[in-house]
Design a protein around this motif. Sequence first.
Motif, mmCIF file in Angstrom:
data_model
loop_
_atom_site.group_PDB
_atom_site.id
_atom_site.type_symbol
_atom_site.label_atom_id
_atom_site.label_comp_id
_atom_site.label_asym_id
_atom_site.label_seq_id
_atom_site.Cartn_x
_atom_site.Cartn_y
_atom_site.Cartn_z
ATOM 1 N N ILE A 10 -20.857 26.151 -36.241
ATOM 2 C CA ILE A 10 -21.317 27.283 -35.924
ATOM 3 C C ILE A 10 -22.173 27.982 -36.748
ATOM 4 O O ILE A 10 -22.945 28.697 -36.331
ATOM 5 C CB ILE A 10 -20.023 28.244 -35.534
ATOM 6 C CG1 ILE A 10 -19.299 27.466 -34.321
ATOM 7 C CG2 ILE A 10 -20.406 29.616 -35.088
ATOM 8 C CD1 ILE A 10 -18.040 28.110 -33.914
ATOM 9 N N VAL A 11 -21.541 28.150 -38.103
ATOM 10 C CA VAL A 11 -22.513 28.660 -39.223
ATOM 11 C C VAL A 11 -23.947 28.290 -39.259
ATOM 12 O O VAL A 11 -24.857 29.018 -39.299
ATOM 13 C CB VAL A 11 -21.801 28.925 -40.502
ATOM 14 C CG1 VAL A 11 -22.603 29.474 -41.435
ATOM 15 C CG2 VAL A 11 -20.582 29.688 -40.459
ATOM 16 N N SER A 12 -23.980 27.099 -39.309
ATOM 17 C CA SER A 12 -25.291 26.370 -39.237
ATOM 18 C C SER A 12 -26.022 26.700 -38.097
ATOM 19 O O SER A 12 -27.277 26.863 -38.320
ATOM 20 C CB SER A 12 -25.107 24.820 -39.450
ATOM 21 O OG SER A 12 -26.227 24.187 -39.518
ATOM 22 N N HIS A 13 -25.450 26.393 -37.014
ATOM 23 C CA HIS A 13 -26.366 26.952 -35.864
ATOM 24 C C HIS A 13 -26.562 28.405 -35.922
ATOM 25 O O HIS A 13 -27.975 28.590 -35.520
ATOM 26 C CB HIS A 13 -25.265 26.916 -34.530
ATOM 27 C CG HIS A 13 -26.180 26.779 -32.966
ATOM 28 N ND1 HIS A 13 -27.190 26.029 -32.756
ATOM 29 C CD2 HIS A 13 -25.779 27.831 -32.289
ATOM 30 C CE1 HIS A 13 -27.519 26.820 -31.446
ATOM 31 N NE2 HIS A 13 -26.570 27.632 -31.373
ATOM 32 N N PHE A 14 -25.711 29.313 -36.353
ATOM 33 C CA PHE A 14 -26.163 30.850 -36.229
ATOM 34 C C PHE A 14 -27.295 30.937 -37.452
ATOM 35 O O PHE A 14 -28.086 31.696 -37.003
ATOM 36 C CB PHE A 14 -24.983 31.688 -36.767
ATOM 37 C CG PHE A 14 -25.161 32.918 -36.824
ATOM 38 C CD1 PHE A 14 -25.378 33.863 -35.754
ATOM 39 C CD2 PHE A 14 -25.318 33.454 -38.247
ATOM 40 C CE1 PHE A 14 -25.672 35.175 -36.101
ATOM 41 C CE2 PHE A 14 -25.516 34.819 -38.380
ATOM 42 C CZ PHE A 14 -25.751 35.664 -37.312
ATOM 43 N N PHE B 254 -30.701 32.558 -36.378
ATOM 44 C CA PHE B 254 -30.837 33.767 -37.263
ATOM 45 C C PHE B 254 -32.373 33.819 -37.738
ATOM 46 O O PHE B 254 -33.260 34.877 -38.022
ATOM 47 C CB PHE B 254 -29.748 33.943 -38.171
ATOM 48 C CG PHE B 254 -29.720 35.398 -38.904
ATOM 49 C CD1 PHE B 254 -29.387 36.479 -37.796
ATOM 50 C CD2 PHE B 254 -30.111 35.612 -40.089
ATOM 51 C CE1 PHE B 254 -29.148 37.978 -38.376
ATOM 52 C CE2 PHE B 254 -30.373 36.883 -40.600
ATOM 53 C CZ PHE B 254 -29.686 37.970 -39.861
ATOM 54 N N LYS B 255 -32.640 32.624 -38.439
ATOM 55 C CA LYS B 255 -33.649 32.473 -39.346
ATOM 56 C C LYS B 255 -35.147 32.098 -38.470
ATOM 57 O O LYS B 255 -36.307 32.795 -38.679
ATOM 58 C CB LYS B 255 -33.689 31.233 -40.192
ATOM 59 C CG LYS B 255 -34.764 31.080 -41.252
ATOM 60 C CD LYS B 255 -34.551 30.078 -42.296
ATOM 61 C CE LYS B 255 -35.866 30.037 -43.223
ATOM 62 N NZ LYS B 255 -35.315 29.026 -44.518
ATOM 63 N N TYR B 256 -34.958 31.534 -37.396
ATOM 64 C CA TYR B 256 -36.050 30.832 -36.664
ATOM 65 C C TYR B 256 -36.245 31.557 -35.333
ATOM 66 O O TYR B 256 -37.374 31.257 -34.667
ATOM 67 C CB TYR B 256 -36.246 29.371 -36.460
ATOM 68 C CG TYR B 256 -36.295 28.789 -37.896
ATOM 69 C CD1 TYR B 256 -37.317 28.717 -38.389
ATOM 70 C CD2 TYR B 256 -35.032 27.981 -38.183
ATOM 71 C CE1 TYR B 256 -37.504 28.033 -39.864
ATOM 72 C CE2 TYR B 256 -34.768 27.359 -39.638
ATOM 73 C CZ TYR B 256 -36.200 27.422 -40.235
ATOM 74 O OH TYR B 256 -36.348 26.562 -41.283
ATOM 75 N N THR B 257 -35.518 32.485 -34.949
ATOM 76 C CA THR B 257 -35.720 33.025 -33.412
ATOM 77 C C THR B 257 -36.798 34.018 -33.659
ATOM 78 O O THR B 257 -37.208 34.524 -34.691
ATOM 79 C CB THR B 257 -34.448 33.904 -33.140
ATOM 80 O OG1 THR B 257 -34.591 34.410 -31.798
ATOM 81 C CG2 THR B 257 -34.032 34.911 -33.885
ATOM 82 N N THR B 258 -37.669 34.204 -32.721
ATOM 83 C CA THR B 258 -38.755 35.157 -32.439
ATOM 84 C C THR B 258 -38.302 36.578 -32.163
ATOM 85 O O THR B 258 -39.097 37.569 -31.927
ATOM 86 C CB THR B 258 -39.692 34.730 -31.427
ATOM 87 O OG1 THR B 258 -39.012 34.685 -29.946
ATOM 88 C CG2 THR B 258 -40.307 33.462 -31.608
ATOM 89 N N ASP B 259 -36.861 36.792 -31.767
ATOM 90 C CA ASP B 259 -36.313 38.009 -31.531
ATOM 91 C C ASP B 259 -35.909 38.841 -33.023
ATOM 92 O O ASP B 259 -35.679 38.098 -34.098
ATOM 93 C CB ASP B 259 -35.198 38.074 -30.607
ATOM 94 C CG ASP B 259 -35.599 37.512 -29.373
ATOM 95 O OD1 ASP B 259 -36.642 37.765 -28.764
ATOM 96 O OD2 ASP B 259 -34.659 36.553 -28.728
ATOM 97 N N GLU C 183 -27.145 42.699 -42.307
ATOM 98 C CA GLU C 183 -28.057 41.561 -42.320
ATOM 99 C C GLU C 183 -28.953 41.822 -41.332
ATOM 100 O O GLU C 183 -28.870 42.284 -40.371
ATOM 101 C CB GLU C 183 -27.174 40.510 -41.968
ATOM 102 C CG GLU C 183 -27.913 39.271 -42.245
ATOM 103 C CD GLU C 183 -28.450 39.098 -43.847
ATOM 104 O OE1 GLU C 183 -29.399 39.353 -44.031
ATOM 105 O OE2 GLU C 183 -27.665 38.440 -44.517
ATOM 106 N N VAL C 184 -30.171 41.388 -41.793
ATOM 107 C CA VAL C 184 -31.217 41.378 -40.765
ATOM 108 C C VAL C 184 -31.981 40.061 -41.141
ATOM 109 O O VAL C 184 -32.164 39.408 -42.160
ATOM 110 C CB VAL C 184 -32.272 42.673 -41.228
ATOM 111 C CG1 VAL C 184 -31.329 43.877 -40.603
ATOM 112 C CG2 VAL C 184 -32.719 42.474 -42.783
ATOM 113 N N ASN C 185 -32.818 39.682 -39.917
ATOM 114 C CA ASN C 185 -33.691 38.254 -39.990
ATOM 115 C C ASN C 185 -34.855 38.955 -40.452
ATOM 116 O O ASN C 185 -35.519 39.976 -40.455
ATOM 117 C CB ASN C 185 -33.483 37.703 -38.647
ATOM 118 C CG ASN C 185 -34.408 38.380 -37.465
ATOM 119 O OD1 ASN C 185 -34.662 39.609 -37.710
ATOM 120 N ND2 ASN C 185 -34.353 37.868 -36.433
ATOM 121 N N ASP C 186 -35.594 37.563 -40.492
ATOM 122 C CA ASP C 186 -36.919 37.819 -41.140
ATOM 123 C C ASP C 186 -38.082 38.523 -40.004
ATOM 124 O O ASP C 186 -38.790 39.324 -40.495
ATOM 125 C CB ASP C 186 -37.712 36.404 -41.428
ATOM 126 C CG ASP C 186 -36.887 35.841 -42.450
ATOM 127 O OD1 ASP C 186 -36.173 36.492 -43.251
ATOM 128 O OD2 ASP C 186 -37.135 34.637 -42.787
#
Length: 359
Positions: free
Chosen positions: A315-319, A323-328, A341-344
């Motif tokens: 689950i963590v790996s999927h999250f 979290f890293k590659y989504t465009t949102d 926490e925030v993504n790129d």
Amino acid sequence: LYYFQQRKDLQNDINKDLKIIAELKVSEIQTWLRERFADANIFAQTPILINDLEKVFIKLDEKYKNQLTTRISFIKEQYKYQDVILVDVNGKVLLSTENHFQQLDGKTTKILEEVKRTGQVTFSDLYWCNQCNKIHLDFITQLVNKNSSNKQLLGYAILRINPDDYLYPLINKWPTNSKTAETILIRRDGDSALFINNIRSANNSALKLKIPLTQVNVPSVRGVLGFFGIYESADYRNKKVLSYTLKIPETNWIMVSKIDISEVSEPLKKQAWIAGTILLLLLLLLGFALVTIRINDQKVYLKKLIEIEVERKAIVSHFEYLFKYTTDIITLLDKDFRIVEVNDKAIGTYGYSRGEMIG
């Protein structure tokens, strides 16, 4: 509690056995004594013997002496006597199936005087004969010519018994297999209890071993003092025994049947050892089963933890991937709505560093 109840029950059974054995032996001894008294009476009342006796004792006829010797030898062999002795009114030996026997022992002479006084068949009790160096038991009867006008006393017949032939084997024999059980015949001798037969622990003790009457707790002494029945105490060896004591009627003999307490307790000790061993094995098996169950439970628990951990990591790996590659834009807030926490995408969009946005 179970052990003590078993011990009590077993002891009661042993007490019954001691009582039965002693009473049976007393009954057999009584029967045997009556038979010997009957032999003496029949001997004294047999006309053909009295006729031969008169010719030998009064007329000193050698022809009838040989004939009489043949007759009494037959009686000796037929009824298993050690010797048949004929004496005159003065106690002089006239005939004996044991040819070497020429003179009476002093104790036998005293019995003759009693027979002369009472006119009854009398037995001598067991005694040590200094002439023969053997233990004897004599049955003595008057020999009277009842056909004479004055019922002339011709002499006496002594039916001599070797106690080793029947009496001692009867006393010493025990009906069951036992290491310590025995039967003892006792009589009072002055201030002591005298052992009449040989005992297990001492050969040649008959008419030699004595226990002072001051040792009142010894079963043999208690019997001589008139205390009969079941008793538990130390015996002549100072070993704990169960005993049963009773008097033999019409004699001064006391019968004691006894067995060591240690032998009585031995089966219970074996049972207790076996029961203890079985219980220990059961406890070990129970412990092994509990340990096995515990180990299996731990295995199941660890397996579950591993499965949960694998699932969590997935689950963590999927999250992390999302979290890293989504465009949102993704921001994580705590319960107080502070950014944790925030993504790129969020950093690029808002133009702040991660450090500036978090907190």
